[in-house]
Each structure stands twice: as structure tokens, then as C-alpha cells.
Design a protein around this motif. Sequence first.
Motif, PDB file in Angstrom:
ATOM      1  N   ARG A   1       0.845  -1.194   0.000  1.00 18.31           N
ATOM      2  CA  ARG A   1       0.000   0.000   0.000  1.00 18.31           C
ATOM      3  C   ARG A   1       0.882   1.247   0.000  1.00 18.31           C
ATOM      4  O   ARG A   1       1.759   1.386   0.854  1.00 18.31           O
ATOM      5  CB  ARG A   1      -0.904   0.005   1.227  1.00 18.31           C
ATOM      6  CG  ARG A   1      -1.981  -1.069   1.204  1.00 18.31           C
ATOM      7  CD  ARG A   1      -2.802  -1.020   2.485  1.00 18.31           C
ATOM      8  NE  ARG A   1      -3.875  -1.994   2.469  1.00 18.31           N
ATOM      9  CZ  ARG A   1      -5.071  -1.805   1.919  1.00 18.31           C
ATOM     10  NH1 ARG A   1      -5.337  -0.647   1.339  1.00 18.31           N
ATOM     11  NH2 ARG A   1      -5.993  -2.742   1.948  1.00 18.31           N
ATOM     12  N   LEU A   2       0.624   2.129  -0.939  1.00 23.60           N
ATOM     13  CA  LEU A   2       1.387   3.368  -1.000  1.00 23.60           C
ATOM     14  C   LEU A   2       0.805   4.369  -0.005  1.00 23.60           C
ATOM     15  O   LEU A   2      -0.365   4.750  -0.116  1.00 23.60           O
ATOM     16  CB  LEU A   2       1.340   3.970  -2.401  1.00 23.60           C
ATOM     17  CG  LEU A   2       2.053   3.212  -3.520  1.00 23.60           C
ATOM     18  CD1 LEU A   2       2.037   4.035  -4.795  1.00 23.60           C
ATOM     19  CD2 LEU A   2       3.482   2.867  -3.129  1.00 23.60           C
ATOM     20  N   ALA A   3       1.618   4.735   0.959  1.00 20.03           N
ATOM     21  CA  ALA A   3       1.170   5.743   1.925  1.00 20.03           C
ATOM     22  C   ALA A   3       0.996   7.080   1.214  1.00 20.03           C
ATOM     23  O   ALA A   3       1.719   7.398   0.261  1.00 20.03           O
ATOM     24  CB  ALA A   3       2.195   5.869   3.046  1.00 20.03           C
ATOM     25  N   SER A   4       0.018   7.855   1.644  1.00 24.20           N
ATOM     26  CA  SER A   4      -0.176   9.183   1.066  1.00 24.20           C
ATOM     27  C   SER A   4       1.023  10.062   1.381  1.00 24.20           C
ATOM     28  O   SER A   4       1.698   9.880   2.399  1.00 24.20           O
ATOM     29  CB  SER A   4      -1.440   9.829   1.640  1.00 24.20           C
ATOM     30  OG  SER A   4      -2.582   9.102   1.298  1.00 24.20           O
ATOM     31  N   LEU A   5       1.294  11.009   0.487  1.00 21.62           N
ATOM     32  CA  LEU A   5       2.327  11.991   0.791  1.00 21.62           C
ATOM     33  C   LEU A   5       1.893  12.821   1.994  1.00 21.62           C
ATOM     34  O   LEU A   5       0.708  13.084   2.186  1.00 21.62           O
ATOM     35  CB  LEU A   5       2.550  12.924  -0.406  1.00 21.62           C
ATOM     36  CG  LEU A   5       3.144  12.315  -1.674  1.00 21.62           C
ATOM     37  CD1 LEU A   5       3.319  13.403  -2.734  1.00 21.62           C
ATOM     38  CD2 LEU A   5       4.482  11.640  -1.400  1.00 21.62           C
ATOM     39  N   THR A   6       2.851  13.221   2.780  1.00 19.72           N
ATOM     40  CA  THR A   6       2.578  14.111   3.909  1.00 19.72           C
ATOM     41  C   THR A   6       2.793  15.559   3.462  1.00 19.72           C
ATOM     42  O   THR A   6       3.401  15.803   2.405  1.00 19.72           O
ATOM     43  CB  THR A   6       3.539  13.807   5.070  1.00 19.72           C
ATOM     44  OG1 THR A   6       4.877  14.112   4.634  1.00 19.72           O
ATOM     45  CG2 THR A   6       3.458  12.342   5.487  1.00 19.72           C
ATOM     46  N   PRO A   7       2.318  16.537   4.233  1.00 16.97           N
ATOM     47  CA  PRO A   7       2.620  17.938   3.883  1.00 16.97           C
ATOM     48  C   PRO A   7       4.134  18.185   3.764  1.00 16.97           C
ATOM     49  O   PRO A   7       4.572  18.966   2.913  1.00 16.97           O
ATOM     50  CB  PRO A   7       2.016  18.736   5.042  1.00 16.97           C
ATOM     51  CG  PRO A   7       0.908  17.870   5.555  1.00 16.97           C
ATOM     52  CD  PRO A   7       1.412  16.450   5.397  1.00 16.97           C
ATOM     53  N   GLU A   8       4.908  17.494   4.617  1.00 17.99           N
ATOM     54  CA  GLU A   8       6.367  17.655   4.563  1.00 17.99           C
ATOM     55  C   GLU A   8       6.917  17.125   3.239  1.00 17.99           C
ATOM     56  O   GLU A   8       7.808  17.734   2.623  1.00 17.99           O
ATOM     57  CB  GLU A   8       7.021  16.915   5.740  1.00 17.99           C
ATOM     58  CG  GLU A   8       6.752  17.525   7.110  1.00 17.99           C
ATOM     59  CD  GLU A   8       5.351  17.226   7.642  1.00 17.99           C
ATOM     60  OE1 GLU A   8       4.885  17.950   8.535  1.00 17.99           O
ATOM     61  OE2 GLU A   8       4.711  16.266   7.127  1.00 17.99           O
ATOM     62  N   ASP A   9       6.393  15.959   2.800  1.00 16.33           N
ATOM     63  CA  ASP A   9       6.808  15.412   1.501  1.00 16.33           C
ATOM     64  C   ASP A   9       6.470  16.383   0.375  1.00 16.33           C
ATOM     65  O   ASP A   9       7.273  16.597  -0.551  1.00 16.33           O
ATOM     66  CB  ASP A   9       6.088  14.079   1.218  1.00 16.33           C
ATOM     67  CG  ASP A   9       6.546  12.945   2.111  1.00 16.33           C
ATOM     68  OD1 ASP A   9       7.707  12.969   2.535  1.00 16.33           O
ATOM     69  OD2 ASP A   9       5.741  12.029   2.375  1.00 16.33           O
ATOM     70  N   PHE A  10       5.280  16.970   0.452  1.00 17.46           N
ATOM     71  CA  PHE A  10       4.832  17.878  -0.602  1.00 17.46           C
ATOM     72  C   PHE A  10       5.690  19.139  -0.624  1.00 17.46           C
ATOM     73  O   PHE A  10       5.998  19.667  -1.713  1.00 17.46           O
ATOM     74  CB  PHE A  10       3.356  18.227  -0.403  1.00 17.46           C
ATOM     75  CG  PHE A  10       2.723  18.854  -1.609  1.00 17.46           C
ATOM     76  CD1 PHE A  10       2.558  18.127  -2.776  1.00 17.46           C
ATOM     77  CD2 PHE A  10       2.301  20.176  -1.585  1.00 17.46           C
ATOM     78  CE1 PHE A  10       1.979  18.705  -3.902  1.00 17.46           C
ATOM     79  CE2 PHE A  10       1.724  20.757  -2.701  1.00 17.46           C
ATOM     80  CZ  PHE A  10       1.567  20.019  -3.855  1.00 17.46           C
TER      81      PHE A  10
END
Length: 431
Positions: free
Chosen positions: A323-332
Motif C-alpha cells: 500500500r502506498l502511503a499518502s504523501l505528507t505535507p512535509e513530503d509535498f
Amino acid sequence: MSTIRAKDRDAVIQSLRAGVVPRVGQHLIQVGRVKELEALMKDVERIADAGSGFRVVIGEYGSGKTFFLNLVRAIAMEKKLVTMHADLNPDRRLHATGGQARSLYAELAKNVSTRTKPDGGALPGIVEKFIAQAKSEAKTSGKPSEAIVRERLDHLSEMVNGYDFAEVIAAYCRGFDEGNEQLKSDAIRWLRGEFTTKTDARAALGVRTIIDDASIYDQLKLLARFIRLAGYSGLMVCLDELVNLYKLSNTQARNANYEQILRILNDSLQGSAEGLGIVLGGTPDFLMDTRRGLYSYTALQSRLAENTFAKAGMVDYSGPVLRLASLTPEDFYVLLNKLRHLYASGDRAKYLVPDEAIPAFMAHCAQRLGDAYFRTPRTTITAFINLLAILEQNPSADWTELLGHVAVEKDMGGAADTAVEDDDELASFKL
């Protein structure tokens, strides 16, 4: 960071502006997903060690699933694997009797890629590499090169279509020696699944079989063995848009495709698909819907069930489902920084917006979309690229004034994934 090649910069920017996944330069904008990539890299190593691999990569629409699959393919090619990829659609399926499975195979064969030919069309080069090795061995041993080809492929004859596969490669070798371009072309056409009748194949190559709906998976297993004989590490096949199987309205047609997935999974678990890795990309509904998803097929549900010990935020990356975890605000935030850097071709002096513009842009998106802007970021990425394009072409423009006019729309493309017709058990259909 080093300067970014104009070719890579333009390819990535043009793709992102169009809302599609870039085919090259993915490493320039990759963020997060470290554990998931490590898991797939272990699969690549296992395949290269004559093992096999099977993964179902699950992610929401717009979450970066296709980008992730493309990145995995690029890594596989760097590790000397050959890759094939295709999207499923109503005319391309894993199982059919009306030509849809052969159509899927033909698309895969067109997209055969290697490190030196990453954009597809690599199949003739792989065959010629094998022929060149055979000719070198023939020169040393004094035997005819066609005899060496047959010797090296002899053990494939025990596999489905294996004997005719060897005959086709031998025909290519004969065409190579005789300068017969037609014979070589016919051999490649057979390997690509382009013959539609056995009569035509027999007339052209003297073989009695063709690659048809019933044999595409067996052909992939043959290709994986052959690719290893040609000096590559193995074969990785990436299939995306598996949601098209979920959307089939006929239960029998869906189950026939799920049965094929079960066969592939069983072969992988039992180690009988030497040097072959299969990666399937789909949405959560495709996996978990117990009425028409993979979980509707009991044997698959038991094999694909999540580790019951993976609770309270713990994850297991070793199972068949990833399962691909959603990007976090930090990732974005990191992603937008990388896009700014990419747009400037790696030259910090050419940044079109200052550091404070990135959190300001994120706040603007959050105000309009909520947290969807970083969880399914396709439209917000396009909006950011469009902002940079305006600033590049209008140097006197003020980014703070432009920001309020940036249109950020919710990505509604995923609605099509769950828009399905009611099951129609009595309709006439082709499996």
C-alpha cells in the motif's frame, strides 16, 4: 546539486503540466516512499537471483501510483533487468477469448525496455544479443550457429510453446546468416504476438502455434528464461490500471481474470516462474471490494490478506500487497522545492520564487482543497508548474499577486474508477 540536462527538465515539466507521469527523470522529483522502494528493490534482487516476484501496488487515484511503478521500472533496468509495461483497458485483459489478452501481450511486447533502450522497442536487440553469443560460441566450437541456438534453448521445450519458441529464434538466426530480412521480421512478429492465425505462422516460420489469449502468461515465463540466456538478469512486467478488471460487469469474466492473477501469484510463491517479476497497480476498491474486487475471489482474499499483526501504525512491506502511503505535507514541501529546482535547471540563482513562496502556495491550496492537495497532488503540481511558467515569461510579475489568482481544482478523475455498471450475469459476452 549538479546542473539538470535540458532534455530531462523539459520532459518532466511538459508531462507534469499535462497532468501525466513523466517517462524519464523521475528521480529528479521523487519524494518519500523510501520503505516501499526498498521493498521493490529486494524483489529486483530476488528476480536477478533466478527467483520470482509478485506485488499488488495499491494507491488512491492521483496518489502517485503510476509514478511509483515507472520509478520501479527504471530501477529494474539499472539492475540489468528487462522490463515490459502496459495499462489495462476494456480491450486489454489478462484473460479473454476475443483477442483482448493477446492485445495486452502485444502492448507489453511493444514496450520491452532495457537500460540502453528505455523507451521500448528493445525486443529485436535482445534477440540479436542472444544470437551474437551463439555465433561466438559456434566460432569457438566449430558448430553451426543455428545448432548452438537450438542447444541453448533445448530446455525450454518442456514449457508451453517452448518448442516453437526455440524454432522462431532459430529462424531469426537463419535469417541473420542469410541476410533474409523478411524471415527476421516474421520471427519478431511472432515473438510480439502479431500473428493472428496459425496458418500464417506456419507459412512464414514453419511453427504450429501462435501467441493467443490462452498462452500470454506462459509466453511471459518463456521470455523471462530467454532473457536470462541472453545475458540479462530477468524480466519485470508492470501492469497498471487493474481497476479495469474491477469494472467488468460480468462476474464470470471478472473471475476468469482473477483466476489468472491467482495462477501468477501461486507460481511466484512456489518459485516456478524463474527470473520473472509481476507488479500490478490498482486502487483500494480493486483490491478490497468483496463484491467485485480481488477480495471477491476467495482464494485471492486469503493469499492477499494483510498481516494481522500490522496494527497501530505498524506496516509489513514483505507481503504481496504494497500500500502506498499518502504523501505528507512535509513530503509535498520537498516536492515543490524539487520542482522549483528542476524548473531552474539546477541553478539556484535562477529560482523564480523565493523560499517563502512554497509554504504560501501550500496554504493557498489547503484553503481551497483541504488536505487533498498533498494526498492526491496531481492538479496542485500542475498549478505550481503553471505559476512558474507565468513568472518565467513575465519577469516583472509579482508572485504574491499571482498567487491569489492560481486556480486549483479538485482532481475528480478517480470518480471514473468507482463508476461501474450493475453486474449483468445473463448478457452475452466474451470472457
